[in-house]
Design a protein around this motif. Structure first.
Motif, short mmCIF file in Angstrom:
data_model
loop_
_atom_site.label_atom_id
_atom_site.label_comp_id
_atom_site.label_asym_id
_atom_site.label_seq_id
_atom_site.Cartn_x
_atom_site.Cartn_y
_atom_site.Cartn_z
N LEU A 9 0.82 -1.21 0.00
CA LEU A 9 0.00 0.00 0.00
C LEU A 9 0.85 1.26 0.00
CD1 LEU A 9 -2.73 -1.09 2.56
CD2 LEU A 9 -3.16 -0.40 0.18
N ALA A 10 0.36 2.28 -0.66
CA ALA A 10 1.06 3.57 -0.64
C ALA A 10 1.07 4.15 0.77
CB ALA A 10 0.39 4.54 -1.61
N ASP A 11 0.00 3.94 1.50
CA ASP A 11 -0.11 4.42 2.89
C ASP A 11 -0.60 3.25 3.74
OD1 ASP A 11 -0.53 5.63 5.30
OD2 ASP A 11 -2.16 6.94 4.61
N SER A 12 0.29 2.64 4.49
CA SER A 12 -0.08 1.46 5.26
C SER A 12 -1.10 1.76 6.34
CB SER A 12 1.16 0.82 5.89
OG SER A 12 1.80 1.73 6.79
N SER A 13 -1.24 3.06 6.71
CA SER A 13 -2.23 3.39 7.74
C SER A 13 -3.66 3.27 7.22
CB SER A 13 -2.00 4.82 8.26
OG SER A 13 -2.24 5.77 7.24
N SER A 14 -3.84 3.12 5.89
CA SER A 14 -5.18 2.94 5.34
C SER A 14 -5.71 1.53 5.57
CB SER A 14 -5.18 3.26 3.84
OG SER A 14 -4.35 2.35 3.13
N LEU A 15 -4.88 0.66 6.14
CA LEU A 15 -5.29 -0.72 6.41
C LEU A 15 -5.55 -0.90 7.89
CD1 LEU A 15 -5.51 -3.70 5.27
CD2 LEU A 15 -3.17 -4.00 6.12
N THR A 16 -6.74 -1.40 8.23
CA THR A 16 -7.04 -1.81 9.60
C THR A 16 -7.23 -3.32 9.63
OG1 THR A 16 -9.42 -1.48 9.29
CG2 THR A 16 -8.15 0.39 10.13
N VAL A 17 -6.82 -3.92 10.73
CA VAL A 17 -6.81 -5.38 10.82
C VAL A 17 -7.52 -5.81 12.09
CG1 VAL A 17 -5.38 -7.44 10.88
CG2 VAL A 17 -4.61 -5.44 9.60
N THR A 18 -8.43 -6.77 11.96
CA THR A 18 -9.08 -7.35 13.13
C THR A 18 -9.46 -8.80 12.82
OG1 THR A 18 -10.87 -7.10 14.74
CG2 THR A 18 -11.41 -6.62 12.45
N ALA A 19 -9.41 -9.65 13.83
CA ALA A 19 -9.65 -11.08 13.62
C ALA A 19 -11.13 -11.37 13.40
CB ALA A 19 -9.13 -11.89 14.80
N GLY A 20 -11.99 -10.84 14.24
CA GLY A 20 -13.43 -11.09 14.10
C GLY A 20 -13.88 -12.42 14.65
N SER A 21 -13.10 -13.45 14.46
CA SER A 21 -13.42 -14.77 15.02
C SER A 21 -12.15 -15.61 15.00
CB SER A 21 -14.51 -15.47 14.20
OG SER A 21 -13.99 -16.07 13.04
N GLY A 22 -12.22 -16.76 15.69
CA GLY A 22 -11.17 -17.74 15.56
C GLY A 22 -11.44 -18.63 14.37
N VAL A 23 -10.58 -19.61 14.17
CA VAL A 23 -10.76 -20.52 13.04
C VAL A 23 -12.05 -21.30 13.19
CG1 VAL A 23 -9.81 -22.52 11.83
CG2 VAL A 23 -8.29 -20.70 12.61
N ASP A 24 -12.32 -21.78 14.39
CA ASP A 24 -13.52 -22.62 14.57
C ASP A 24 -14.36 -22.22 15.77
OD1 ASP A 24 -11.80 -23.39 16.56
OD2 ASP A 24 -11.74 -25.52 16.00
N ARG A 25 -14.12 -21.04 16.30
CA ARG A 25 -14.93 -20.59 17.44
C ARG A 25 -14.96 -19.07 17.49
NH1 ARG A 25 -11.70 -23.78 21.80
NH2 ARG A 25 -11.80 -25.19 20.02
N PRO A 26 -15.99 -18.50 18.10
CA PRO A 26 -16.05 -17.04 18.23
C PRO A 26 -14.97 -16.52 19.18
CG PRO A 26 -18.21 -18.07 18.62
CD PRO A 26 -17.19 -19.16 18.66
N VAL A 27 -14.69 -15.23 19.08
CA VAL A 27 -13.82 -14.57 20.04
C VAL A 27 -14.61 -13.43 20.68
CG1 VAL A 27 -11.70 -15.17 18.81
CG2 VAL A 27 -12.86 -13.01 18.29
N ARG A 28 -14.22 -13.08 21.86
CA ARG A 28 -14.96 -12.05 22.60
C ARG A 28 -14.95 -10.73 21.84
NH1 ARG A 28 -13.74 -10.17 28.87
NH2 ARG A 28 -15.59 -8.82 29.09
N ASN A 29 -16.13 -10.17 21.65
CA ASN A 29 -16.34 -8.90 20.95
C ASN A 29 -15.89 -8.97 19.48
OD1 ASN A 29 -17.32 -7.66 23.32
ND2 ASN A 29 -15.22 -7.16 23.96
N GLY A 30 -15.69 -10.17 18.97
CA GLY A 30 -15.18 -10.30 17.61
C GLY A 30 -16.09 -9.72 16.55
N LEU A 31 -17.39 -10.06 16.61
CA LEU A 31 -18.31 -9.56 15.60
C LEU A 31 -18.49 -8.05 15.71
CD1 LEU A 31 -21.09 -12.31 15.50
CD2 LEU A 31 -18.98 -12.12 14.17
N ARG A 32 -18.54 -7.55 16.92
CA ARG A 32 -18.67 -6.10 17.12
C ARG A 32 -17.49 -5.36 16.51
NH1 ARG A 32 -17.38 -3.85 22.90
NH2 ARG A 32 -15.33 -4.22 21.97
N ASP A 33 -16.28 -5.84 16.80
CA ASP A 33 -15.08 -5.18 16.28
C ASP A 33 -15.00 -5.29 14.76
OD1 ASP A 33 -14.47 -4.66 18.90
OD2 ASP A 33 -12.95 -6.23 19.08
#
Length: 751
Positions: free
Chosen positions: A445-469
């Motif tokens: 990317l020309a500006d790496s700050s334009s990328l935000t990263v979040t897991a959202g879930s684990g491979v086979d199970r939810p994570v706390r606040n994952g869907l909200r984030d």
């Protein structure tokens, strides 16, 4: 029903007669003349180093470290496999050549499946390149790295045809098609072995698993196989024959049974077919403890009988069980195993060691130091990963993305970190971790700050606040990259699945992200065909990114931002639902096909809930151009019995970007003495087409391309009409018809 011992002996000895020699007979004859029975049997016994344990398999009678050293001194070990590091190999080889009575060197083997220090895409992903020469290059690189660590033998390539996506080992092969599978089998053998096995960087290749392991019932690993001999010969054996024709001198037997006889103890398969019909002069190695498993199969009462059945059937080397060392000497002494059979097996093993140059230089690859990393191979890994990516969907030309001016949310359990990138069977990776998606995107990317990263879930199970984030990140972005799919532990050996859709936690994540209304690009990580549903199936863009290895992040970024156009094509059909599998494009017609004009007709071969069509067909894949198939022409309407027919297609790129198209040739025999598939791949060619350009692609067909196993079980070609398609996948395309003439001009009928 068991065959009597004398019958088994006769079958095997007959099949073994007159095999070609692969070594200087004087040295091997001299060794054989001086060897005791116990030393001969030792050349047929392969073990994992004690320090290495048994990796993912059950531990079987592992001795102490000193006990293993004593066994090497006594000449009771032919080689060791999957030992990490060179120091242990040096010590073991020194014992073998300096302290054993005859000084026969050990052969060090390993599961070098898709790279060594540099990890290349898993074999299924590499097959998506539809470029066997690429597989040859990556296998060559893997061999260079592995031989520098002292390994001279790889338990690859896996050439099993896989048509049931529930089977976890689909990831190790080239997919569902015989023609494509055979091309990749031969290429990988050539790559591993190089131009001369005596070279220091040559690795002995081992096509596996002989045979029909990929047809395991229910897609369940290690399960039984029940198929006709016609299916065995037409579908599952050709890739093995191609691998042997390319020069492979070892073959690994399969775990499964065929027609009630386990492959490891099948004299028809290992003797009559492999050695008798094909004239194979190398050696057969059992898969891990497969000889001992004859007891669990129910064909051997005990370990002694399992040894006798396995060895007499044609299994030369026993892997890990130790049964040959324990029981073969007594079986020979009692006359239940002929000395001639023992000598034949030992001669083949010694001949291969001779061909590898081990007698002349047993410490090759074990002296000096080996590089810990191979920077020159990382560029190849990046190229291979780029070309493995398959773009399934790209609504509204959402891809490629601009490098700047858009906020991108990278969401999913595979968004960040080095985990789940290499894929299964990565035993010896180098010190540099693989490049993650987030790392690759930030670098591009020309500006790496334009990328935000979040897991959202684990491979086979939810994570706390994952869907909200995840939903918050999506709302604040212009486009979402959804990194979802399978983890490494979900594909590979002993990784069968009844449901090949996404884990529930990830499907919930996809639905939540889609509900924000932002455009979604799915980056699917997988080692098999998958059944896509809901928001994943309806995403604006879908790219199959498999397990791509060391350069994953950079390769995905190259494709997403248009530095490299997607050019991969599916080597497996993607079904609409898990319940459709096993599924493959070249299925047989039924007596009640579904009419095109009435797809909902009853009392036809269809499901109630979905059509029996793929979601994405074998061979499918998009680029950033648009290819139009304009015309197909035949050089003649008739193909003479000993002639050649040219099939020419005209293609035009109507899109704004250059396109790498994989043009595919399919054939059907519509009327034959036995039922034939609705289509069969008979050729493919990759062409580069500039925007606005028109190209022609020509294929050549001969009588040999139209053969099958006839009603009498022999190779057959029948004159008559044939349909031919030039197409971008196994569905659609441009169709023509030609007539194969008989051996004489007046014989043009089918019968």
């Amino acid at each position: 029903m068991r065959l009597p011992t004398l019958v088994l002996q006769a079958l095997v000895l007959q099949a073994l007669a007159g095999l070609p020699a692969h070594a200087a007979p004087s040295r091997i004859d001299d060794l054989l003349a001086r060897m005791t029975v116990e030393e001969k049997v030792g050349q047929l016994s392969l073990f994992a180093p004690v320090a290495a344990g048994a990796l993912a398999n059950p531990v079987t009678r592992q001795p102490s470290a000193e006990g293993q050293r004593d066994a090497i001194r006594a000449g009771r070990v032919t080689g060791l496999f999957n030992g990490v590091g060179r120091e242990g190999k040096r010590e073991a080889q020194t014992i073998a050549v300096k302290q054993s009575r005859l000084g026969i060197p050990l052969l060090f083997g390993a599961d070098v499946i898709h790279g060594f220090r540099t990890v290349f895409p898993v074999p299924l992903a590499e097959a998506a390149s539809w470029d066997p020469s690429l597989a040859e290059r990556t296998a060559r690189a893997a061999a260079i790295e592995a031989t520098a660590d002292g390994f001279r033998w790889t338990f690859a390539p896996m050439v099993d045809i896989a048509r049931d996506a529930r089977w976890g080992r689909t990831v190790e092969g080239a997919g569902e098609d015989v023609f494509l599978g055979a091309r990749f089998a031969a290429a990988r053998v050539r790559g591993f072995q190089g131009p001369d096995l005596a070279r220091a960087d040559a690795m002995l290749a081992t096509p596996k698993h002989f045979a029909a392991y990929g047809a395991a019932s229910g897609g369940l690993d290690y399960n039984t196989v029940d198929i006709s001999e016609r299916t065995l010969r037409e579908v599952y054996l050709p890739p093995f024959r191609a691998a042997l024709d390319a020069g492979a001198l070892s073959v690994m037997s399969a775990f499964n049974e065929i027609s009630g006889v386990p492959a490891n103890a099948n004299p028809w398969l290992l003797g009559s077919v492999l050695r008798g019909e094909w004239g194979f002069g190398g050696f057969v190695v059992s898969d891990y403890t497969a000889d001992e498993e004859l007891i669990a199969h129910g064909v051997a009462a005990d370990a002694r009988e399992a040894t006798r059945l396995s060895f007499l059937a044609g299994s030369d080397i026993s892997m890990q069980s130790g049964l040959y060392n324990e029981h073969l000497p007594d079986l020979v002494a009692d006359g239940e195993v002929p000395m001639a059979r023992l000598d034949d097996a030992v001669r083949r093993v010694l001949a291969v060691k001779e061909k590898l140059g081990l007698f002349d230089d047993p410490m090759r690859g074990l002296d000096g130091t080996a590089p810990a990393d191979w920077p020159e191979h990382r560029a190849l890994a990046r190229e291979a990963a780029r070309r493995a990516i398959v773009l399934l969907r790209n609504e509204g030309d959402l891809l490629p993305l601009p490098r700047q001016g858009r906020r991108i949310a990278l969401i999913g359990p595979f968004a960040e970190g080095p985990h789940d990138l290499h894929g299964p069977w990565t035993l010896f990776p180098g010190p540099r971790p693989p490049v993650s998606l987030a790392e690759g995107l930030r670098a591009a990317l020309a500006d790496s700050s334009s990328l935000t990263v979040t897991a959202g879930s684990g491979v086979d199970r939810p994570v706390r606040n994952g869907l909200r984030d995840a939903m918050a990140a999506a709302r604040n972005a212009d486009v979402v990259l959804l990194a979802i799919g399978e983890g490494e532990a979900m594909s590979g050996e002993a990784r069968s699945r009844t449901d090949i859709s996404l884990p529930a936690a990830q499907q919930a994540l996809a639905e939540a992200v889609a509900s924000t209304g932002k455009p979604v690009i799915v980056l699917l990580r997988n080692g098999r065909a998958m059944a896509l549903t809901g928001a994943v199936r309806e995403a604006r863009a879908i790219a199959v990114t498999w397990f791509l290895g060391s350069e994953t992040g950079h390769a995905v970024a190259d494709v997403l931002f248009g530095d490299a156009a997607p050019s991969g094509r599916l080597p497996v059909s993607f079904p609409q639902a898990s319940g459709q599998v096993p599924f493959h494009y070249d299925h047989k017609p039924t007596g009640r096909p579904v009419p095109e004009s009435a797809p909902d007709a009853f009392y036809k071969a269809r499901y109630l809930d979905v059509s029996h069509e793929p979601l994405y067909a074998f061979g499918h894949g998009l680029g950033y151009g648009r290819i139009r198939y304009d015309a197909v022409a035949l050089s003649h309407q008739r193909l003479p019995w000993n002639g050649v027919l040219e099939v020419t297609a005209t293609l035009t790129n109507t899109g704004p970007r250059a396109m790498d198209e994989v043009v595919q040739l399919y054939v059907r025999d519509p009327v034959a003495s036995v039922t034939r598939p609705v289509r069969q791949l008979k050729g493919f060619e990759r062409v580069h087409v500039l925007p606005g350009a028109t190209v022609q692609v020509t294929f050549r067909l001969q009588r040999a391309d139209l053969g099958f196993i006839g009603a009498d079980g022999t190779d057959t070609v029948e004159p008559g009409a044939f349909d031919v398609w030039v197409a971008p996948s196994a569905t659609g395309g441009l169709k023509a018809r030609f007539l194969l003439e008989g051996p004489t001009l007046h014989n043009v009928g089918k019968r």
